[in-house]
Motif scaffolding. Structure first.
Motif, mmCIF file in Angstrom:
data_model
loop_
_atom_site.group_PDB
_atom_site.id
_atom_site.type_symbol
_atom_site.label_atom_id
_atom_site.label_comp_id
_atom_site.label_asym_id
_atom_site.label_seq_id
_atom_site.Cartn_x
_atom_site.Cartn_y
_atom_site.Cartn_z
ATOM 1 N N THR A 176 0.844 -1.197 0.000
ATOM 2 C CA THR A 176 0.000 0.000 0.000
ATOM 3 C C THR A 176 0.876 1.241 0.000
ATOM 4 N N ILE A 177 0.573 2.185 -0.888
ATOM 5 C CA ILE A 177 1.260 3.477 -0.957
ATOM 6 C C ILE A 177 0.186 4.553 -0.947
ATOM 7 N N ARG A 178 0.303 5.488 -0.017
ATOM 8 C CA ARG A 178 -0.653 6.586 0.121
ATOM 9 C C ARG A 178 0.068 7.905 -0.147
ATOM 10 N N LEU A 179 -0.490 8.691 -1.088
ATOM 11 C CA LEU A 179 0.069 9.987 -1.458
ATOM 12 C C LEU A 179 -1.046 11.024 -1.578
ATOM 13 N N ILE A 180 -2.085 10.887 -0.747
ATOM 14 C CA ILE A 180 -3.218 11.804 -0.796
ATOM 15 C C ILE A 180 -2.812 13.152 -0.193
#
Length: 842
Positions: free
Chosen positions: A408-412
């Motif tokens: 999982t990668i989050r860049l929000i």
């Protein structure tokens, strides 16, 4: 009598003594807990910060406990985070929660706790002065396994009454007070020393919120602050050098008289100069020799060096603006690291090399400006990377190193303007990807998501696309959930052919104006489609015919006024939300039913109950259900007399509309054709063809179809009385009526002879029917024969193509064989020449 009374008195005394001992035991137990603390025996998972760790990485959400059930929420959590980290959260021990008041003596408070304390939470109250937690405070709590420290955070004051003075002086005074509150909010009044955790060898979880990291106390004063601490924590540089750097520190306000009275020196201090030191607690200033200052400035701060078994570390709201590998020194077994809500701008290279077993990393809510692959190198076991709410403006192939285990990668909430091609090629094992910001539109390139073979969830918060094309989505064959927001002008006809496994598609808030007939072609597994909050004013017939698995469709908040007849018939949809559209109520909307337009989703509930034998038992998760809710019913806008009325009520009760019926059952049509063949028997040549007609009627079915000749005859025959078949005249009359042939689409003339006898009329009708059936059979035979001839021709061409390819391959092999032979000859000739030259030299 006296003897009996004597025995009774002694028995009563013994009973009272036993009851007093029994009652005294809990009292003594309660006395072990200090006055400012609350103690109880409970499993480790009962602590709130432990529960937060277990449920903050997406494994399991908190269960929705029924309001009538008095159970702990932690009992319903089935997270795998703790088991993966090797922490037994079910172990029972003493939990202590202490309040740090203004008059609390920290040393006496912590040393009064029982030595068997397993979980400790220290919460700082308002009005408490600066407190530094040192090694001597926690020396008696060597059995501590989980520690939570939370400092007091000043919240910005709000104008509650709504009164705002319009006088200039009062407005200026109010602004000063607001600035003072903002400045006070930056001050953290709870600190932890570098050596405070040296004695806690069994510590597994450490949660620090609004806590400053400071160096150890030496000689009654803090040592010089070094990286990775915030630059504004301590002031221990020469006054002249400090004043020369004030322009580089924007959030530092100095009195004007201090700037005017002190000389500014740009030269480095000599060894004979002295250093001005401001103590941590705001006491009197002291003077330190430069040699001591220089020796202390070279010290590397490692506050967690003794916690080799630490699994979870959270340092949030600590105002860290610089970090380095020394912060994580001594944490080889760290499982989860959270550095949220700090001021980190740059991640140095090899930042996380001391933590090779890290599984979850969160750097959300910082000021990270750029992302380089060297910063995240060495995280081969990393599963989750959270970079939400930072200052990243672009990503490229060098942004991520090789992370083989990433999921999982989050860049929000990052102001991403460009995401270049092959950005995620080094993290091609990613399963969930979240990017974009609502404030800035990200520009996506054709190969941005190339090679993400394992991706199942993709969320793009804001983007601008001229068209959503196949090239944009190509490279994600396993994608199941896709969500795109922003500005998408058009959807290509083959956009989703590269993602055939999509189950959920969200295209809300995309400014879509129209949809083509084949916009969703190829999505046979799609179950959830959200097209809400767009500008759709028309939907073409057959737009959703390809979606054979669709269950939920959201078209609310658009500009739809009507719908084509039978638009939803081919799909097995169970929920369609159509509210907030300017519907024009006519009989065309009679196809809508409240059984699917007036429904909403209802989340599943997990109900936990107490069982005497099994303890807390929670029911299994139920599938998502749909329930009725009239608040989402579509309403009429026009005509004006039906405005704000329910469409169903208008079309069924106030309008006189014909009832259209659709037959959902499939219809099959069998045709038996005989193929003439001289070599085989006639029985073997019979072939049965089954043609399946659609299970829904086309739009032409709702209009009056042109009458054929046989239909007219049947109607006339049914309406004639029995005595009508009497002879009209002895003379036969004939007429020629044009009839369209169904097989060849040709017009021919069929003679209809009217005779005086009713029996002759019926015989003529049967003869005409036989002729039509014979023509249909011949047409079917011709079509079947043409189909077989075409199939034979294709097989012949295919065989020729194979032979041609085999011949070309044989020629290629022969060419390579000749080249190899020629090469071997050259090698042999070269070897012979070398031998000859060597013989000559001898």
């Amino acid at each position: 009598m006296k003897i009996k009374m004597k025995h009774l008195t002694i028995s009563s005394l013994l009973w009272c003594l036993l009851m007093g001992v029994a009652a005294a035991s809990p009292t003594e137990e309660r006395r072990e807990c200090p006055r400012d603390c609350v103690c109880e025996d409970a499993p480790m998972r009962a602590a709130s910060f432990v529960l937060t760790w277990m449920t903050s990485w997406g494994e399991d959400d908190l269960p929705e406990v029924h309001p009538n059930e008095a159970v702990e929420v932690a009992d319903g959590v089935k997270s795998t985070t703790a088991a993966d980290a090797g922490v037994n959260v079910d172990i029972v021990g003493l939990h202590a929660t202490c309040a740090l008041m203004a008059d609390t003596n920290l040393t006496n408070l912590l040393q009064a706790l029982p030595s068997r304390t397993m979980v400790l939470s220290v919460l700082q109250a308002a009005g408490s002065k600066l407190v530094v937690l040192e090694a001597e405070h926690l020396s008696s709590l060597s059995n501590l396994r989980a520690l939570h420290l939370q400092g007091y955070a000043v919240r910005r004051a709000r104008q509650v009454s709504g009164y705002m003075s319009n006088r200039v002086l009062e407005m200026v005074d109010q602004k000063k007070k607001a600035a003072q509150i903002e400045e006070d909010q930056q001050n953290l009044t709870l600190a932890i020393s570098e050596d405070a955790l040296m004695s806690l060898n069994q510590l597994r979880l450490l949660d620090l919120q609004f806590v400053r990291l400071v160096a150890a106390l030496e000689g009654g004063r803090p040592r010089r602050q070094t990286r990775p601490l915030a630059t504004s924590t301590l002031l221990d540089v020469p006054l002249s050098d400090f004043l020369s750097m004030t322009d580089q520190v924007p959030d530092l306000n100095l009195p004007p008289e201090l700037k005017a009275s002190a000389p500014v020196s740009s030269s480095p201090p000599e060894s004979s100069e002295e250093i001005l030191f401001v103590p941590l607690d705001g006491g009197e200033e002291s003077v330190v020799p430069y040699e001591v200052f220089k020796a202390e400035s070279e010290t590397v701060l490692a506050p967690f060096a003794a916690q080799s078994e630490l699994k979870y570390l959270r340092v949030a709201h600590a105002k860290l603006d610089r970090v380095g590998p020394e912060l994580l020194t001594g944490l080889p077994n760290l499982h989860t690291l959270t550095l949220e809500h700090n001021h980190i701008k740059i991640l140095p290279p090899a930042m996380f090399t001391p933590t090779p077993n890290l599984r979850h990393l969160s750097l959300a809510h910082n000021n990270i400006l750029s992302l380089e692959g060297e910063s995240l190198a060495g995280l081969d076991n990393l599963l989750t990377l959270d970079l939400d709410s930072n200052k990243l403006d672009r990503l490229g192939p060098a942004s991520f190193p090789g992370l083989p285990s990433i999921a999982t990668i989050r860049l929000i909430n990052n102001p991403l303007t460009h995401i270049f091609p092959f950005t995620f090629s080094n993290v091609n094992g990613t399963e969930q990807l979240f990017i974009g910001s609502r404030d800035v539109s990200a520009e996506l390139h054709t190969d941005t998501f190339r090679d993400l073979d394992s991706l199942t969830t993709l969320v793009i918060e804001n983007t601008t696309l001229l068209s959503l094309s196949r090239a944009m989505l190509e490279g994600m064959p396993t994608l199941k959930d896709l969500s795109i927001h922003g500005h998408v002008t058009y959807i290509d006809f083959d956009a989703f052919t590269a993602t055939p496994n999509l189950e959920t598609l969200t295209l809300s808030h995309c400014h879509l104006k129209r949809l083509s007939l084949d916009a969703f072609f190829g999505l046979k597994n799609l179950q959830y489609l959200d097209l809400s909050h767009n500008g759709l004013d028309e939907i073409s017939p057959g737009t959703f015919d390809h979606l054979s698995s669709l269950r939920e469709l959201y078209l609310h908040h658009n500009n739809l006024t009507t719908l084509p007849l039978g638009i939803f018939v081919p799909t097995p949809v169970k929920l369609i939300q159509l509210h907030e559209n300017p519907w024009h109520c006519t009989c065309d909307l009679m196809q809508l039913r409240p059984t699917f337009t007036n429904k909403v989703r209802r989340r599943h509930n997990m109900v936990c109950r107490w069982n005497e034998k099994l303890g807390t038992v929670c029911t299994n998760e139920k599938p998502i259900r749909l329930r009725y809710d009239n608040r989402v019913a579509p309403l009429c806008k026009t005509p004006s007399q039906f405005k704000h009325n329910d469409i169903f009520q208008v079309t069924h009760k106030r309008l006189k509309c014909p009832k259209h019926l659709w037959d959902p059952r499939p219809k099959h049509k069998k045709i038996t054709a005989v193929l003439p063949d001289d070599d085989e028997e006639e029985e073997e040549n019979e072939e049965e063809i089954i043609e399946e007609e659609p299970n829904w009627l086309p739009l032409t079915a709702f209009a009056s179809a042109p009458r054929e000749v046989k239909d007219l005859l049947e109607i006339a025959e049914a309406e004639m009385p029995e005595d009508t078949y009497a002879p009209l005249s002895t003379k036969e009359e004939s007429a020629e009526i044009p009839q369209r042939d169904e097989a060849g689409d040709t017009i021919e003339l069929i003679s209809i002879v009217t005779v005086s006898n009713g029996q002759d009329y019926r015989r003529q009708k049967e003869e005409m029917k036989r002729q039509m059936e014979e023509e249909r059979r011949k047409a079917a035979e011709i079509k079947l024969k043409e189909k077989q001839q075409l199939k034979l021709q294709l097989s012949i061409e295919k065989q020729k193509m194979k032979e041609k390819m085999a011949a070309e391959m044989e020629l290629e092999r022969q060419r390579k064989r000749n080249e190899m032979e020629e090469f071997l000859k050259q090698q042999e000739l070269h070897r012979m020449m070398q031998e000859r030259d060597s013989n000559r030299m001898i």
